[in-house]
Design an enzyme around this catalytic site. Structure first.
Site, mmCIF file in Angstrom:
data_model
loop_
_atom_site.group_PDB
_atom_site.id
_atom_site.type_symbol
_atom_site.label_atom_id
_atom_site.label_comp_id
_atom_site.label_asym_id
_atom_site.label_seq_id
_atom_site.Cartn_x
_atom_site.Cartn_y
_atom_site.Cartn_z
ATOM 1 N N ASN A 7 0.858 -1.186 0.000
ATOM 2 C CA ASN A 7 0.000 0.000 0.000
ATOM 3 C C ASN A 7 0.899 1.243 0.000
ATOM 4 O OD1 ASN A 7 -1.594 2.253 0.912
ATOM 5 N ND2 ASN A 7 -3.136 0.817 1.631
ATOM 6 N N HIS A 43 -5.572 3.526 -1.649
ATOM 7 C CA HIS A 43 -6.850 3.763 -0.980
ATOM 8 C C HIS A 43 -7.180 5.245 -1.107
ATOM 9 C CE1 HIS A 43 -9.603 2.691 2.654
ATOM 10 N NE2 HIS A 43 -10.075 3.766 2.033
ATOM 11 N N ARG A 45 -9.208 8.582 -0.937
ATOM 12 C CA ARG A 45 -10.333 9.086 -0.159
ATOM 13 C C ARG A 45 -10.858 10.365 -0.804
ATOM 14 N NH1 ARG A 45 -7.357 6.266 3.814
ATOM 15 N NH2 ARG A 45 -8.701 5.065 5.215
ATOM 16 N N GLU A 70 -8.700 0.231 -2.941
ATOM 17 C CA GLU A 70 -9.551 0.150 -1.753
ATOM 18 C C GLU A 70 -10.353 1.435 -1.616
ATOM 19 O OE1 GLU A 70 -6.586 -2.388 1.206
ATOM 20 O OE2 GLU A 70 -6.945 -0.257 1.574
ATOM 21 N N HIS A 191 -4.016 -4.476 7.777
ATOM 22 C CA HIS A 191 -4.095 -3.412 8.769
ATOM 23 C C HIS A 191 -3.196 -3.739 9.969
ATOM 24 C CE1 HIS A 191 -6.146 0.440 9.480
ATOM 25 N NE2 HIS A 191 -5.761 0.228 10.726
#
Length: 238
Positions: A7, A43, A45, A70, A191
């Protein structure tokens, strides 16, 4: 073998903190692949505080390993971004706008109708769908009912309690993983996984398909270098 997806959100955070394009997220992604990573995860946002939507388009052009996007599909903008870029995998995460990071999995029973429609839309486009869930057997089964291909187990609770009692910490994750295997779901995890706790998780759940690791890996790279760090994580997955 369990695949390592890196990531790169934290690379984008560093870039955005100064403006400009240093470090360049595309170059880092290509370097991660060159150093042995088997996937790249982003990811984005809505506030674009790390990965920008344009980054996704730029990365799609060059990533040759598995590209995993994600995010929370509550906003149509995210859904359209995924459909425009057709990654190998989309991971649906129920994070709120103001959350610092993801902090819970889906209630796949309450949101069954919404998830079912979204999963069907992504799968129709040829995208593998993973649903982010807590280590809860009912939530895993619910993801299967929604039509998901995989679940990603939210592993912060495991990491949090690992140092106190690793055997106890991993127990609910093994149970959830067993259910995923029984109902025919692929299995991801992510995570707060790190060099400290990754091998133990993999040992207890050897059928893990993929782990997605960002914060710890990028932090370790400050000390060990990116290439060496990726190789260290790969060795933990052997």
């Amino acid at each position: 073998m369990t695949r390592l997806s890196v990531n790169i959100n934290k690379i984008a955070t560093l870039r955005n903190s100064r403006g400009g394009d240093n470090p360049n997220v595309v170059k880092v992604a290509l370097d991660c692949e060159r150093f042995g990573a088997e996937g790249i995860t982003v990811h984005p946002r809505p506030d674009e505080r790390h990965i920008r939507y344009q980054d996704v388009y730029d990365l799609k052009k060059v990533v040759t390993t598995e590209f995993n996007i994600e995010g929370n599909p509550a906003e149509r903008k995210f859904v359209d971004l995924v459909l425009a870029n057709l990654p190998a995998q989309v991971t649906l995460v129920p994070d709120t706008l103001n959350a610092i990071t993801s902090n819970a999995g889906w209630d796949t029973l309450t949101y069954r109708a919404q998830l079912t429609d979204l999963v069907a839309e992504f799968k129709e486009a040829g995208i593998r769908v993973s649903v982010f869930v807590d280590a809860d057997e009912a939530m895993v089964e619910g993801a299967k009912v929604c039509g998901a291909d995989r679940v990603e187990l939210y592993t912060e609770p495991y990491a949090l309690h690992f140092y106190e009692n690793p055997e106890k910490a991993v127990e609910p994750f093994v149970r959830a993983a067993e259910v995923a295997r029984q109902v025919g779901l692929g299995l991801n995890a992510g995570h707060d996984l790190s060099l400290d706790n990754l091998r133990f998780l993999r040992k207890n759940i050897p059928w893990l398909d993929e782990v997605s690791i960002g914060h710890a890996l990028i932090s370790d790279a400050l000390y060990f270098g990116l290439e060496n760090t990726i190789q260290m994580y790969l060795r933990e997955l052997e």
